[in-house]
Design a protein around this motif. Structure first.
Motif, PDB file in Angstrom:
ATOM      1  N   PRO A 187       0.840  -1.190  -0.044  1.00  0.00           N
ATOM      2  CA  PRO A 187      -0.097  -0.084   0.067  1.00  0.00           C
ATOM      3  C   PRO A 187       0.702   1.456   0.205  1.00  0.00           C
ATOM      4  O   PRO A 187       1.919   1.179   0.626  1.00  0.00           O
ATOM      5  N   ARG A 188       0.367   2.425  -0.523  1.00  0.00           N
ATOM      6  CA  ARG A 188       0.766   3.600  -0.549  1.00  0.00           C
ATOM      7  C   ARG A 188      -0.140   4.703  -0.002  1.00  0.00           C
ATOM      8  O   ARG A 188      -1.258   4.379  -0.370  1.00  0.00           O
ATOM      9  N   THR A 201       5.401   4.964   1.853  1.00  0.00           N
ATOM     10  CA  THR A 201       5.237   3.403   1.907  1.00  0.00           C
ATOM     11  C   THR A 201       6.001   2.647   3.140  1.00  0.00           C
ATOM     12  O   THR A 201       6.847   3.450   3.640  1.00  0.00           O
ATOM     13  N   PHE A 202       5.425   1.758   3.458  1.00  0.00           N
ATOM     14  CA  PHE A 202       5.986   1.067   4.568  1.00  0.00           C
ATOM     15  C   PHE A 202       6.381  -0.440   4.231  1.00  0.00           C
ATOM     16  O   PHE A 202       5.369  -1.162   4.100  1.00  0.00           O
ATOM     17  N   GLY A 244       7.513   6.508   7.545  1.00  0.00           N
ATOM     18  CA  GLY A 244       7.270   5.777   5.970  1.00  0.00           C
ATOM     19  C   GLY A 244       8.021   6.442   5.034  1.00  0.00           C
ATOM     20  O   GLY A 244       8.536   7.617   5.278  1.00  0.00           O
ATOM     21  N   ASP A 245       8.458   5.795   4.021  1.00  0.00           N
ATOM     22  CA  ASP A 245       9.071   6.277   2.889  1.00  0.00           C
ATOM     23  C   ASP A 245       8.173   7.099   2.459  1.00  0.00           C
ATOM     24  O   ASP A 245       6.958   7.135   2.534  1.00  0.00           O
ATOM     25  N   TRP A 246       8.782   8.098   1.871  1.00  0.00           N
ATOM     26  CA  TRP A 246       7.797   9.236   1.373  1.00  0.00           C
ATOM     27  C   TRP A 246       8.334   9.851   0.150  1.00  0.00           C
ATOM     28  O   TRP A 246       9.519   9.892  -0.225  1.00  0.00           O
ATOM     29  N   SER A 247       7.309  10.272  -0.572  1.00  0.00           N
ATOM     30  CA  SER A 247       7.643  10.865  -1.847  1.00  0.00           C
ATOM     31  C   SER A 247       6.914  12.264  -2.019  1.00  0.00           C
ATOM     32  O   SER A 247       5.684  12.061  -1.654  1.00  0.00           O
ATOM     33  N   GLN A 248       7.395  13.117  -2.782  1.00  0.00           N
ATOM     34  CA  GLN A 248       6.389  14.074  -3.178  1.00  0.00           C
ATOM     35  C   GLN A 248       6.236  14.329  -4.496  1.00  0.00           C
ATOM     36  O   GLN A 248       6.988  14.195  -5.387  1.00  0.00           O
TER      37      GLN A 248
END
Length: 475
Positions: free
Chosen positions: A158-159, A180-181, A462-466
């Motif tokens: 999941p995101r 994301t985890f 969590g991983d993150w992105s923009q």
DNA sequence: TCCACTCACACATTTGAACAGT
DNA sequence: AACTGTTCAAATGTGTGAGTGG
């Protein structure tokens, strides 16, 4: 849980590096997300999480629950969840481990789940954990309920997307960040394959209490209400079980050293020493063989890092190409450095950004830059219908009243979001962590290696992105 | 024959309406 | 009248195991 992030930014805002430095900025660079109940997730992840998917739709267990901080309290945000493939393979359960069983099936209609509270002010999201309890997974490609459609025997994760927007329709002007985890990755199945997963589910899911082997039914009833004790008991039995049942030939857990801070943590860690991932075979294959086989090579991870959610319509290919070109993102070049044709270049990912659900224009996949997925995924030729998975009844008035929904029928009554991300080549999820900090998934390294990244790390988040968003011609 | 999948089932929790008490 | 707590039934969420079909 660890912080692995991929930061992308809208071309209208300063580069991530700037955001990193500006703690008080409005650039949302401070948003943090942590996964609730990480221990439970880890318990499953170490065994190889499986999620049942059914025709009518099945909830996840554990369900996604997150903590968010760093939002602007008075600004409104929208929260989204989608599921992206971990890789491009279909799996099968062979005796005691997962094995690759061939190429992934064509991507089903791509859907995104909108948290029913959306939009809500940052203060709302931050005041308590945000639960996605009602999110449902289905294997019915014709699902009319807006559930997330997945393929059985495929792996996903999941995101979580946070978009600062007053309503769904201002999303296009907003930056949204994706988290994301790694421990939430799972295999979608129609029936449990790994008995240890079944046991874990039964032991931890209240609805499955009836299957706990704690005596007769009458006994079970008598035991009602002693949850704390039961929990502890479960944890212990779980640990024991995993210890005993650990099949041979599995690779070591990727969570060694994580401190869960529970009474059983010690035990858990001890177990981890001997516990192996059921992905031993498959993961190894991915890590070694498949990784090599992949035309992406190490770029596969880059793809992972740069994945983007795409609001858009399946049938309608993204329109952002030109727009993107108009406003080169400071990070785009760095993103593009990820590599080769299609998948790794930034352009190849452009389709993953906001799209225009314009029924009148349907650019070709080529023109629109449909996801240049690895050849093994047939996603490029798939219908990327993205149904924003929001039940009408649950949606807030500000969103419901929008004419956007009209074209999509009363049932869905939602925006269509398309994404080309699903087909990216993802690294094997349960990573045998050879040399990274226990709290940092191996991806973290990759993420930080991305040119777009600045120096700071979220720890335990969590991983993150923009993601850059583009204007749509119509919604 | 194998295996992924579906379905009915028993058992569990959750939800919400109705009601009583404060 | 407003609020709180209890009760109960319906709705909903579980895994199981038999059956089905490719």
């Amino acid at each position: 849980m660890q912080a692995i992030r991929d930061l992308k930014h809208n071309f209208s805002i300063p580069p991530p590096s700037a955001m990193a430095g500006a703690a008080d900025s409005y650039l949302q660079g401070n948003i943090r997300m942590t996964l609730e109940d990480p221990e439970l997730w880890k318990s499953f992840h170490e065994i190889g999480t499986e999620m049942i998917i059914t025709k009518p739709g099945r909830r996840m267990f554990p369900h996604c629950k997150i903590n968010i901080s760093g939002l602007v309290p008075y600004a409104k945000y929208i929260l989204l969840v989608d599921m992206v493939p971990e890789d491009a393979f279909r799996y099968k359960w062979n005796k005691d481990k997962w094995e690759v069983a061939g190429k992934a099936e064509p991507q089903p209609p791509y859907r995104t789940y909108l948290h029913p509270d959306s939009p809500a002010p940052g203060s709302h999201w931050m005041k308590q954990p945000v639960s996605f309890l009602k999110l449902k997974l289905t294997n019915n490609a014709l699902d009319q309920h807006g559930h997330i459609i997945l393929h059985s025997m495929h792996r996903y994760h999941p995101r979580f997307h946070i978009v600062q927007a007053d309503d769904l329709y201002s999303v296009r002007w907003s930056v949204f960040q994706t988290f994301t985890f790694p421990e939430t990755s799972f295999t979608a199945v129609t029936a449990y394959q790994n008995t240890k997963i079944t046991k874990l589910k039964i032991d931890n899911n209240p609805f499955a209490k009836g299957f706990r082997d704690e005596g007769t039914n009458s006994k079970r009833r008598a035991n009602r209400g002693s949850d704390p004790e039961r929990l502890a008991k479960r944890l212990n039995s779980m640990v024991k079980d995993a210890d005993q049942d650990s099949p041979p030939g599995m690779c070591r857990s990727s969570y060694e050293g994580l401190d869960d801070g529970r009474a059983a943590s010690k035990e858990l860690e001890d177990v981890k020493e001997e516990r192996y991932s059921p992905w031993g075979g498959a993961s190894d294959r991915e890590n070694q063989g498949l990784g090599r086989e992949s035309p992406l090579g190490s770029d596969a991870r880059d793809m992972y890092n740069t994945e983007q959610l795409v609001p858009g319509h399946s049938t309608y290919q993204p329109y952002r190409f030109h727009e993107y070109g108009k406003s080169p993102s400071p990070s785009s070049s760095s993103l593009g450095s990820s590599g080769s044709a299609g998948r790794s270049s930034f352009e190849s990912r452009v389709p993953d950004v906001a799209t225009v659900p314009d029924h009148d224009s349907k650019p070709s996949a080529h023109d629109s830059g449909l996801p240049h997925c690895p050849p093994h995924t047939s996603a490029t030729s798939q219908d990327y219908t993205g149904v924003l998975n929001m039940a009408v009844a649950q949606a807030k008035p500000t969103m419901l009243g929008h004419p956007l929904y009209a074209p999509y029928g009363s049932e869905q009554a939602l925006g269509q979001w398309a994404s080309g991300t699903g087909s990216s080549q993802y690294p094997p999820p349960p990573p045998p962590p050879p040399h990274h900090h226990p709290h940092h998934h191996h991806l973290a390294t990759d993420y930080s290696a991305q040119a777009v990244h600045h120096g700071y790390h979220h720890s335990n988040v969590g991983d993150w992105s923009q993601y850059p968003l583009f204007s749509y011609s119509c919604w």
